[in-house]
Scaffold this active site. Structure first.
Site, PDB file in Angstrom:
ATOM      1  N   LYS A 230       0.876  -1.178   0.131  1.00 15.38           N
ATOM      2  CA  LYS A 230      -0.149  -0.137   0.037  1.00 15.38           C
ATOM      3  C   LYS A 230       0.825   1.226   0.060  1.00 15.38           C
ATOM      4  O   LYS A 230       1.925   1.255   0.617  1.00 15.38           O
ATOM      5  CB  LYS A 230      -1.070  -0.162   1.220  1.00 15.38           C
ATOM      6  N   ARG A 304      -9.803 -11.786   2.810  1.00 16.19           N
ATOM      7  CA  ARG A 304     -10.708 -12.733   2.290  1.00 16.19           C
ATOM      8  C   ARG A 304     -10.252 -14.319   2.434  1.00 16.19           C
ATOM      9  O   ARG A 304     -10.790 -15.198   2.596  1.00 16.19           O
ATOM     10  CB  ARG A 304     -11.430 -12.756   0.924  1.00 16.19           C
TER      11      ARG A 304
END
Length: 450
Positions: A230, A304
């Protein structure tokens, strides 16, 4: 939480909640309100001169929610206060909760500038219930607010063990390489680059004969993005990426404290998505606990992955209700902003009941679609699944569809894509970590199973 509630016999000063509809009458009764420009807006507080029988006025605007008056906890002077009367339609217990949560401050690293105002029990309020909810919400807020250096997977384990000791629950933890041996490969892959080993935390409580409820919480204690790193702006708040775990811990605390007749199964995959020589890579193929293979399209779509193994484990015990909560996608914030949390389920009755619970406790939720037309977007080219769809559209929906592949055996499954954070302070909801969705779920579980 005694600092948020005044004792019944406290010598409390009276305060009046003022709505927009009652403002003109209040200004006539209290000229000081007219002189000072009091407008009865949510969060607004006016202390009246000493000779007045009413000590203060608390703005509530259109009185849409008890939280509209919750700014009183920090707007009023320190000490004990008594609310004279509630606006029509306000529930006494929910008002007590809102007023108390308005006084929350995160104090681990710095002493607060002041103590919050305390409020005497309202007529008709269930103070045990109010205390239960406030304690759990403050636990959740504290966990999310704690920086990652003090809230890594080992610290989440400590929190679960402390909670278990308080309620005579049992805890099992699988750590490090044992995750591979016991078939939690995706939890291991996401967390193996961290110096604080990944772990899978399970807490069980209640009578085995009672209906089984599984709570799964994303426990990514810090998310660098992995090798798909990020930017610094995107990493700044990633201490809150364990907000799903924090919320299910708070929800579990409420369920156990209320001694609801359920068999509780709490599951937290706790990892740090860090970067080192053994970090998982874009293009890697992981085999999940369920046996489905997953190509890594993006290492920043890691939540996830860990949830998939945990959901698979939860389904193995055939729960009546399976809930997962996760700070999963930025797309959810694009869709609904920071105040309304989306949820996904194929169970129509459950969806309706959860929305009713949301309204009852002022915990804003919105149902989003599990749109089957997008399901193929998650198909892999050389694997069963890819963890990141090629399309930039419908990111929250496709993440939910990914998780649905692992929850198909559940009798009833509901997924929450939460923010767990208030970007700015509002009455009763100070900036920082937040319990989102868990109060509504507790209300639903209490109504359904209690």
């Amino acid at each position: 939480m005694t600092e948020y509630f005044a004792p019944k016999d406290a010598k409390a000063r009276p305060a009046r909640i003022v709505t927009s509809a009652a403002l003109d009458a209040v200004k006539s009764e209290f000229p000081h309100a007219a002189r000072t420009g009091f407008r009865a807006e949510p969060g607004e507080v006016l202390v009246l001169p000493g000779e007045s029988a009413t000590g203060a006025l608390i703005g509530a605007g259109e009185a849409r929610s008890p939280f509209d008056a919750a700014g009183a906890a920090t707007g009023l002077p320190e000490g004990d206060w008594r609310i004279e009367a509630l606006p029509g339609g306000w529930d006494a217990t929910q008002t007590q909760i809102a007023l108390a949560l308005g006084g929350y401050a995160f104090t681990r690293y710095r002493e607060p500038a002041r103590k919050p105002a305390r409020f005497a029990p309202l007529e008709g309020a269930d103070m045990d219930e109010a205390s239960r909810v406030v304690r759990a919400a403050c636990l959740t807020r504290d966990l999310v607010n704690t920086p990652a250096g003090d809230m890594l997977p080992s610290h989440l384990e400590d929190t679960a063990r402390t909670l278990a000791r308080s309620h005579d629950a049992t805890v099992r933890v699988i750590t490090g390489e044992d995750l591979v041996k016991q078939n939690y490969p995706m939890i291991h892959a996401v967390g193996r680059a961290s110096a604080d080993a990944p772990r899978f935390i399970e807490l069980e409580w209640g009578e085995p004969s009672h209906p089984r409820i599984a709570l799964v919480g994303k426990g990514v204690c810090f998310d660098s993005g992995g090798l798909d790193i990020k930017p610094s702006s995107g990493m700044r708040l990633m201490k809150k990426d364990m907000g799903g775990a924090a919320n299910v811990l708070g929800l579990a605390q409420m369920i156990m404290d209320a001694r609801l007749p359920v068999r509780l199964h709490l599951l937290i995959p706790a990892v740090e998505n860090a970067i080192s020589g053994n970090a998982f890579r874009p293009g890697d193929i992981l085999t999940s606990r369920k046996g489905l293979t997953v190509e890594i399209g993006n290492t920043d779509a890691e939540g996830r992955l860990v949830l998939a193994d945990a959901i698979t484990r939860a389904c193995e015990d055939d729960p009546e209700l399976l809930i997962d909560m996760a700070t999963l996608t930025g797309a959810a914030r694009v869709a609904l902003g920071p105040e309304v949390m989306p949820f996904y389920t194929g169970d129509e009755d459950l969806a309706s009941a959860v929305l009713e619970a949301s309204k009852a406790v002022d915990d804003p939720l919105w149902r989003m679609p599990l749109w089957d037309g997008y399901d193929s977007w998650m198909d892999g080219e050389i694997s069963d699944l890819n963890n990141a769809a090629d399309s930039s559209f419908a990111g929250s929906v496709t993440a939910a569809l990914f998780l649905r592949r692992f929850a198909r055996e559940a009798k009833s499954w509901i997924h929450f894509d939460i923010f767990a954070w208030n970007p700015k302070s509002r009455p009763g909801r100070p900036a920082g970590g937040e319990m989102m969705g868990a109060r509504a779920l507790y209300h639903h579980i209490k109504q359904r199973f209690g």
